[in-house]
Design a protein around this motif. Structure first.
Motif, PDB file in Angstrom:
ATOM      1  N   GLU A  34       0.794  -1.449   0.124  1.00 28.56           N
ATOM      2  CA  GLU A  34       0.267   0.169  -0.027  1.00 28.56           C
ATOM      3  C   GLU A  34       0.941   1.259   0.104  1.00 28.56           C
ATOM      4  O   GLU A  34       0.364   2.381  -0.078  1.00 28.56           O
ATOM      5  N   ALA A  35       2.133   1.129   0.028  1.00 28.42           N
ATOM      6  CA  ALA A  35       2.972   2.326  -0.189  1.00 28.42           C
ATOM      7  C   ALA A  35       2.697   3.276  -1.217  1.00 28.42           C
ATOM      8  O   ALA A  35       2.364   2.858  -2.246  1.00 28.42           O
ATOM      9  N   THR A  36       2.765   4.382  -0.985  1.00 23.64           N
ATOM     10  CA  THR A  36       2.536   5.399  -2.043  1.00 23.64           C
ATOM     11  C   THR A  36       3.893   6.420  -2.251  1.00 23.64           C
ATOM     12  O   THR A  36       4.703   6.155  -1.835  1.00 23.64           O
ATOM     13  N   HIS A  37       3.633   7.186  -3.524  1.00 23.23           N
ATOM     14  CA  HIS A  37       4.869   8.062  -3.770  1.00 23.23           C
ATOM     15  C   HIS A  37       5.023   8.983  -2.729  1.00 23.23           C
ATOM     16  O   HIS A  37       6.361   9.221  -2.361  1.00 23.23           O
ATOM     17  N   ALA A  38       4.131   9.310  -2.000  1.00 27.58           N
ATOM     18  CA  ALA A  38       4.475  10.334  -0.796  1.00 27.58           C
ATOM     19  C   ALA A  38       5.235   9.682   0.289  1.00 27.58           C
ATOM     20  O   ALA A  38       6.148  10.196   0.872  1.00 27.58           O
ATOM     21  N   ASP A  39       4.908   8.451   0.615  1.00 25.77           N
ATOM     22  CA  ASP A  39       5.391   7.403   1.433  1.00 25.77           C
ATOM     23  C   ASP A  39       7.168   7.311   1.035  1.00 25.77           C
ATOM     24  O   ASP A  39       7.839   7.377   2.030  1.00 25.77           O
ATOM     25  N   VAL A  40       7.192   6.974  -0.313  1.00 22.26           N
ATOM     26  CA  VAL A  40       8.427   6.873  -0.797  1.00 22.26           C
ATOM     27  C   VAL A  40       9.347   8.159  -0.651  1.00 22.26           C
ATOM     28  O   VAL A  40      10.575   8.046  -0.231  1.00 22.26           O
ATOM     29  N   ALA A  41       8.671   9.326  -0.819  1.00 20.14           N
ATOM     30  CA  ALA A  41       9.396  10.647  -0.568  1.00 20.14           C
ATOM     31  C   ALA A  41       9.842  10.778   0.900  1.00 20.14           C
ATOM     32  O   ALA A  41      10.875  11.164   1.129  1.00 20.14           O
ATOM     33  N   ALA A  42       8.941  10.158   1.734  1.00 22.74           N
ATOM     34  CA  ALA A  42       9.385  10.496   2.967  1.00 22.74           C
ATOM     35  C   ALA A  42      10.534   9.347   3.562  1.00 22.74           C
ATOM     36  O   ALA A  42      11.296   9.789   4.320  1.00 22.74           O
ATOM     37  N   LEU A  43      10.425   8.338   2.784  1.00 20.66           N
ATOM     38  CA  LEU A  43      11.496   7.334   3.034  1.00 20.66           C
ATOM     39  C   LEU A  43      12.783   7.778   2.625  1.00 20.66           C
ATOM     40  O   LEU A  43      13.870   7.819   3.389  1.00 20.66           O
ATOM     41  N   ILE A  44      12.884   8.523   1.472  1.00 19.85           N
ATOM     42  CA  ILE A  44      13.801   9.274   0.778  1.00 19.85           C
ATOM     43  C   ILE A  44      14.618  10.224   1.962  1.00 19.85           C
ATOM     44  O   ILE A  44      15.867  10.358   2.331  1.00 19.85           O
ATOM     45  N   ALA A  45      13.681  11.270   2.383  1.00 17.23           N
ATOM     46  CA  ALA A  45      13.988  12.125   3.125  1.00 17.23           C
ATOM     47  C   ALA A  45      14.802  11.651   4.374  1.00 17.23           C
ATOM     48  O   ALA A  45      15.833  12.008   5.122  1.00 17.23           O
ATOM     49  N   GLU A  46      14.059  10.583   5.044  1.00 19.63           N
ATOM     50  CA  GLU A  46      14.612  10.129   6.360  1.00 19.63           C
ATOM     51  C   GLU A  46      15.983   9.240   6.057  1.00 19.63           C
ATOM     52  O   GLU A  46      16.721   9.371   6.892  1.00 19.63           O
ATOM     53  N   ALA A  47      15.934   8.697   4.784  1.00 17.22           N
ATOM     54  CA  ALA A  47      17.307   7.980   4.627  1.00 17.22           C
ATOM     55  C   ALA A  47      18.519   8.922   4.575  1.00 17.22           C
ATOM     56  O   ALA A  47      19.642   8.631   5.093  1.00 17.22           O
TER      57      ALA A  47
END
Length: 227
Positions: free
Chosen positions: A16-29
């Motif tokens: 169920e991951a969204t592109h917004a979730d992935v953007a947050a993942l990148i920022a956290e990484a």
């Protein structure tokens, strides 16, 4: 000593991951200093800051795809900017002792993931016997894998274990590296995997482990199952 985040593939593979979730993942990484983000192929292409690698899964999570389909998926991900491919073997082939066919499917993916792009081979170690772990690790190395990787994090048999990581590293030696993934949710477990021979970790709760490492307050848990 570098932070443990420097060997972490910061991972988000929930369906169920969204592109917004992935953007947050990148920022956290980027904030914690992770080595890479690991995502599903439908999330590509990604805009990531300099130095952050992009890993993408292939044949995930079941591995029950033909070698040709896995190779096509991997090639598309590479074309869309992936630096690393984490492919799942057909675990059924391993259970049947058809290790030559495991080698062939890894070779098919390796053929479309040219160096210096990195190929990691997920063997789902918790579902295998020790003898099968050794045999599939040998097959992966023979086909040119850069890493053997314990788990998808989605198999009911479980994720990484120190014993499996140690056996995989003893098998591949200096010919390949080992990635531990699945169920790594604390600093103690992460360090135990590294001590056993893992040089890369797949983790979804990276920030919490880094907070534990530094003594900072851990971020709130999102309630999602750990990778």
């Amino acid at each position: 000593m570098p932070s443990i985040a420097s060997v972490v593939d910061h991972t988000l593979l929930k369906p169920e991951a969204t592109h917004a979730d992935v953007a947050a993942l990148i920022a956290e990484a980027a904030e914690v200093g992770a080595y890479s983000v690991c995502v599903s192929p439908s999330m590509l292409p990604l805009a990531v800051p300099p130095g952050l690698k992009v890993a993408v899964v292939c044949g995930f999570p079941s591995g029950k795809h033909t070698a040709q389909v896995k190779a096509f998926e991997a090639a598309e991900s590479i074309a869309l900017g992936a630096d690393e491919i984490d492919m799942v073997i057909d675990i059924g082939l391993a259970k049947e002792g058809r290790f030559g066919e495991v080698q062939s499917e890894v070779a098919a993916v390796r053929s479309v993931v040219p160096a210096p792009k990195v190929l990691k081979v997920i063997i789902e170690s918790a579902a295998l016997t020790d003898a099968e772990i050794v045999a599939v690790s040998e097959a992966a190395v023979a086909a040119g894998a850069d890493f053997v990787k314990t788990s998808t994090g989605f198999h009911p048999a479980g994720g990484a274990s120190v014993e499996a990581v140690r056996l995989m590293k003893r098998t591949v030696g200096d010919r390949a590296q080992v990635k531990a993934s699945g169920g790594i949710r604390s600093l103690a477990v992460a360090l135990a995997m590294i001590e056993a021979g893992a040089s890369r970790l797949g983790v979804s709760g990276t920030a919490a482990i880094v907070a534990e490492e530094t003594g900072a307050a851990a971020p709130p848990a999102d309630g999602a199952p750990g990778y």
